[in-house]
Design a protein around this motif. Sequence first.
Motif, PDB file in Angstrom:
ATOM      1  N   TYR A  37      -3.932  -6.898  -5.574  1.00 43.30           N
ATOM      2  CA  TYR A  37      -4.682  -6.000  -4.688  1.00 43.30           C
ATOM      3  C   TYR A  37      -4.281  -6.230  -3.230  1.00 43.30           C
ATOM      4  O   TYR A  37      -4.158  -5.272  -2.454  1.00 43.30           O
ATOM      5  CB  TYR A  37      -6.183  -6.209  -4.851  1.00 43.30           C
ATOM      6  CG  TYR A  37      -6.759  -5.788  -6.190  1.00 43.30           C
ATOM      7  CD1 TYR A  37      -6.075  -4.903  -7.028  1.00 43.30           C
ATOM      8  CD2 TYR A  37      -7.995  -6.271  -6.619  1.00 43.30           C
ATOM      9  CE1 TYR A  37      -6.606  -4.521  -8.254  1.00 43.30           C
ATOM     10  CE2 TYR A  37      -8.537  -5.891  -7.841  1.00 43.30           C
ATOM     11  CZ  TYR A  37      -7.845  -5.022  -8.653  1.00 43.30           C
ATOM     12  OH  TYR A  37      -8.380  -4.637  -9.855  1.00 43.30           O
TER      13      TYR A  37
ATOM     14  N   THR B 229      -4.137  -2.854 -18.179  1.00 43.69           N
ATOM     15  CA  THR B 229      -5.583  -3.059 -18.253  1.00 43.69           C
ATOM     16  C   THR B 229      -6.308  -1.977 -17.450  1.00 43.69           C
ATOM     17  O   THR B 229      -5.686  -1.181 -16.728  1.00 43.69           O
ATOM     18  CB  THR B 229      -5.979  -4.438 -17.698  1.00 43.69           C
ATOM     19  OG1 THR B 229      -5.910  -4.423 -16.268  1.00 43.69           O
ATOM     20  CG2 THR B 229      -5.074  -5.536 -18.253  1.00 43.69           C
ATOM     21  N   SER B 230      -7.617  -1.986 -17.542  1.00 42.58           N
ATOM     22  CA  SER B 230      -8.427  -0.993 -16.832  1.00 42.58           C
ATOM     23  C   SER B 230      -8.734  -1.418 -15.398  1.00 42.58           C
ATOM     24  O   SER B 230      -9.535  -0.777 -14.716  1.00 42.58           O
ATOM     25  CB  SER B 230      -9.740  -0.751 -17.585  1.00 42.58           C
ATOM     26  OG  SER B 230     -10.495  -1.940 -17.661  1.00 42.58           O
ATOM     27  N   ASN B 231      -8.088  -2.491 -14.911  1.00 40.13           N
ATOM     28  CA  ASN B 231      -8.328  -2.973 -13.542  1.00 40.13           C
ATOM     29  C   ASN B 231      -7.440  -2.273 -12.513  1.00 40.13           C
ATOM     30  O   ASN B 231      -7.252  -2.798 -11.407  1.00 40.13           O
ATOM     31  CB  ASN B 231      -8.136  -4.491 -13.468  1.00 40.13           C
ATOM     32  CG  ASN B 231      -9.232  -5.230 -14.205  1.00 40.13           C
ATOM     33  OD1 ASN B 231     -10.394  -4.848 -14.139  1.00 40.13           O
ATOM     34  ND2 ASN B 231      -8.861  -6.259 -14.951  1.00 40.13           N
ATOM     35  N   ARG B 232      -6.903  -1.133 -12.889  1.00 38.00           N
ATOM     36  CA  ARG B 232      -6.168  -0.300 -11.930  1.00 38.00           C
ATOM     37  C   ARG B 232      -7.037  -0.045 -10.704  1.00 38.00           C
ATOM     38  O   ARG B 232      -8.248   0.124 -10.780  1.00 38.00           O
ATOM     39  CB  ARG B 232      -5.811   1.028 -12.594  1.00 38.00           C
ATOM     40  CG  ARG B 232      -5.444   2.138 -11.620  1.00 38.00           C
ATOM     41  CD  ARG B 232      -5.182   3.436 -12.332  1.00 38.00           C
ATOM     42  NE  ARG B 232      -5.043   4.538 -11.387  1.00 38.00           N
ATOM     43  CZ  ARG B 232      -4.445   5.687 -11.662  1.00 38.00           C
ATOM     44  NH1 ARG B 232      -3.921   5.880 -12.840  1.00 38.00           N
ATOM     45  NH2 ARG B 232      -4.366   6.643 -10.758  1.00 38.00           N
ATOM     46  N   HIS B 233      -6.383   0.014  -9.544  1.00 40.75           N
ATOM     47  CA  HIS B 233      -7.114   0.384  -8.323  1.00 40.75           C
ATOM     48  C   HIS B 233      -6.216   1.256  -7.460  1.00 40.75           C
ATOM     49  O   HIS B 233      -5.049   0.953  -7.257  1.00 40.75           O
ATOM     50  CB  HIS B 233      -7.529  -0.865  -7.542  1.00 40.75           C
ATOM     51  CG  HIS B 233      -8.457  -0.565  -6.406  1.00 40.75           C
ATOM     52  ND1 HIS B 233      -9.749  -0.136  -6.600  1.00 40.75           N
ATOM     53  CD2 HIS B 233      -8.282  -0.616  -5.067  1.00 40.75           C
ATOM     54  CE1 HIS B 233     -10.323   0.053  -5.424  1.00 40.75           C
ATOM     55  NE2 HIS B 233      -9.451  -0.232  -4.478  1.00 40.75           N
TER      56      HIS B 233
ATOM     57  N   LEU C 280      -4.860 -11.072 -10.042  1.00 44.44           N
ATOM     58  CA  LEU C 280      -5.354  -9.728  -9.732  1.00 44.44           C
ATOM     59  C   LEU C 280      -5.637  -9.547  -8.247  1.00 44.44           C
ATOM     60  O   LEU C 280      -5.284  -8.518  -7.652  1.00 44.44           O
ATOM     61  CB  LEU C 280      -6.612  -9.443 -10.558  1.00 44.44           C
ATOM     62  CG  LEU C 280      -7.055  -7.993 -10.676  1.00 44.44           C
ATOM     63  CD1 LEU C 280      -5.940  -7.122 -11.251  1.00 44.44           C
ATOM     64  CD2 LEU C 280      -8.300  -7.897 -11.554  1.00 44.44           C
ATOM     65  N   GLN C 281      -6.270 -10.536  -7.634  1.00 43.13           N
ATOM     66  CA  GLN C 281      -6.599 -10.404  -6.213  1.00 43.13           C
ATOM     67  C   GLN C 281      -5.348 -10.389  -5.339  1.00 43.13           C
ATOM     68  O   GLN C 281      -5.295  -9.695  -4.325  1.00 43.13           O
ATOM     69  CB  GLN C 281      -7.542 -11.543  -5.773  1.00 43.13           C
ATOM     70  CG  GLN C 281      -8.914 -11.487  -6.421  1.00 43.13           C
ATOM     71  CD  GLN C 281      -9.577 -10.119  -6.308  1.00 43.13           C
ATOM     72  OE1 GLN C 281      -9.622  -9.526  -5.223  1.00 43.13           O
ATOM     73  NE2 GLN C 281     -10.089  -9.606  -7.425  1.00 43.13           N
TER      74      GLN C 281
ATOM     75  N   HIS D 130     -16.523   3.613 -12.376  1.00 37.78           N
ATOM     76  CA  HIS D 130     -15.140   3.508 -12.838  1.00 37.78           C
ATOM     77  C   HIS D 130     -15.073   3.851 -14.319  1.00 37.78           C
ATOM     78  O   HIS D 130     -15.889   3.389 -15.115  1.00 37.78           O
ATOM     79  CB  HIS D 130     -14.631   2.083 -12.604  1.00 37.78           C
ATOM     80  CG  HIS D 130     -13.317   1.795 -13.267  1.00 37.78           C
ATOM     81  ND1 HIS D 130     -12.115   2.201 -12.736  1.00 37.78           N
ATOM     82  CD2 HIS D 130     -13.021   1.155 -14.429  1.00 37.78           C
ATOM     83  CE1 HIS D 130     -11.132   1.814 -13.535  1.00 37.78           C
ATOM     84  NE2 HIS D 130     -11.659   1.181 -14.568  1.00 37.78           N
TER      85      HIS D 130
ATOM     86  N   GLU E  67      -1.727 -10.001 -14.906  1.00 37.71           N
ATOM     87  CA  GLU E  67      -2.995 -10.573 -14.452  1.00 37.71           C
ATOM     88  C   GLU E  67      -3.018 -12.091 -14.545  1.00 37.71           C
ATOM     89  O   GLU E  67      -3.747 -12.754 -13.803  1.00 37.71           O
ATOM     90  CB  GLU E  67      -4.161  -9.975 -15.258  1.00 37.71           C
ATOM     91  CG  GLU E  67      -4.424  -8.525 -14.930  1.00 37.71           C
ATOM     92  CD  GLU E  67      -5.789  -8.051 -15.415  1.00 37.71           C
ATOM     93  OE1 GLU E  67      -6.576  -8.884 -15.901  1.00 37.71           O
ATOM     94  OE2 GLU E  67      -6.054  -6.839 -15.301  1.00 37.71           O
TER      95      GLU E  67
ATOM     96  N   ASP F 285     -12.853   3.988 -17.969  1.00 33.28           N
ATOM     97  CA  ASP F 285     -11.706   3.420 -18.680  1.00 33.28           C
ATOM     98  C   ASP F 285     -10.836   4.488 -19.329  1.00 33.28           C
ATOM     99  O   ASP F 285      -9.692   4.229 -19.687  1.00 33.28           O
ATOM    100  CB  ASP F 285     -12.194   2.448 -19.762  1.00 33.28           C
ATOM    101  CG  ASP F 285     -12.900   1.229 -19.171  1.00 33.28           C
ATOM    102  OD1 ASP F 285     -12.586   0.863 -18.028  1.00 33.28           O
ATOM    103  OD2 ASP F 285     -13.771   0.665 -19.861  1.00 33.28           O
TER     104      ASP F 285
END
Length: 396
Positions: free
Chosen positions: A175, A211-215, A171-172, A257, A166, A259
């Motif tokens: 994605y 992290t929990s920002n999985r998509h 992060l962007q 979402h 990250e 966690d």
Amino acid sequence: MKNYDRIFVIVLDSLGIGAMPDSAKFGDIGVDTFGHILEKMGSLEIPNLRKLGMLNLHPAGKMAGVENPKGRYTHLGEASNGKDTMTGHWEMMGIKTEKPFKTFTETGFPPELIAELEKRCGKRVIGNKSASGTEIIEELGEEEIQTGAMIVYTSADSVLQICGNEETFDLQNLYRCCEIAREITMKDEWRVGRVIARPYIGKKKGEFKRTSNRHDYALKPTGLTTLNVLKDHGFDVIGVGKIHDIFCGEGITETHHSDSSVHGMEQTIEICKRDFRGLCFVNLVDFDALWGHRRNVEGYGKEIEKFDKNLGVLLEEMRENDLLILTADHGNDPTYTGTDHTREYVPFIAYSKRMKNGGAIKDEDTFAVIGASVAENFGVPMPEGTIGHSVLKELM
């Protein structure tokens, strides 16, 4: 009798209950996720699942059913050609998948796919193999940070996963690269079920942490589902956990979402305290992701116990006119060889405070009885081309 105001469908991701007749065709012989966990551990602290009839449906280990189960229960077989998350969830809501998604477990992704991904993302790919997400970050995380490369890997599932730090990848941008990968893998010969962004933090081995920002970037369902018609007729369709990703947001009116699976149940309990009319559809992924794929029997068993504790809270919060359905989307027997999902029957356990009697109902050969029953309850038609029939009358 009056139909239910609210239905909660909770998917205990991968909690299969024994091999189907065609399981050997999928490389799965003698598999039994729940049964083998109980056999290895002897028993589990699951008083709420027991009283609903889980052990009446599938006794194993030192545990047996109760004399007067509170829930209605049966085995559901899978009609679709597969044993993955999307196939299972889509079938629950009426879609039968004939053509399974592609997997690249043995070989990694083809050079042509990797070349196109590198060109369009502007990053060199490292990895390109089947691996544990935590292990490949430990192996290649430092190289990714130092060189600006991009970790790409797969698993036993039909997935293309991209890791990104990250702090250094952004992060962007991660994605963005996953969106490109999703577009590339729309080709029939590379058609994977999901592309997954796997962000992590840390600067060196031993410090890396996902992290929990999985998509997840899933394929859109191949047709309309129960979710679409519920939404179109003005009902709430609340997704918890991976539900939004699995259905690409199709038919979802509200999403949460999670966690962890414990968090997902906590969210569901909070939703239960609110007023809404329609469906709350929940996926609890940790059974599968943390324990099934890693062949960790004890971890899986303890996760079931954690779920049971929160299940007790949810049962207390449920209103008289609520219906709860517990099920799974496939198996992932932690005692079996390899790390793949396993082709299994799944449980169907239904409960409402207003049910007069529990007990077994007829076994079914498709998960789609869930969506069809939800549709009948709310008086909406199933979309054209869907499968399944309602068992609502058995749940009153």
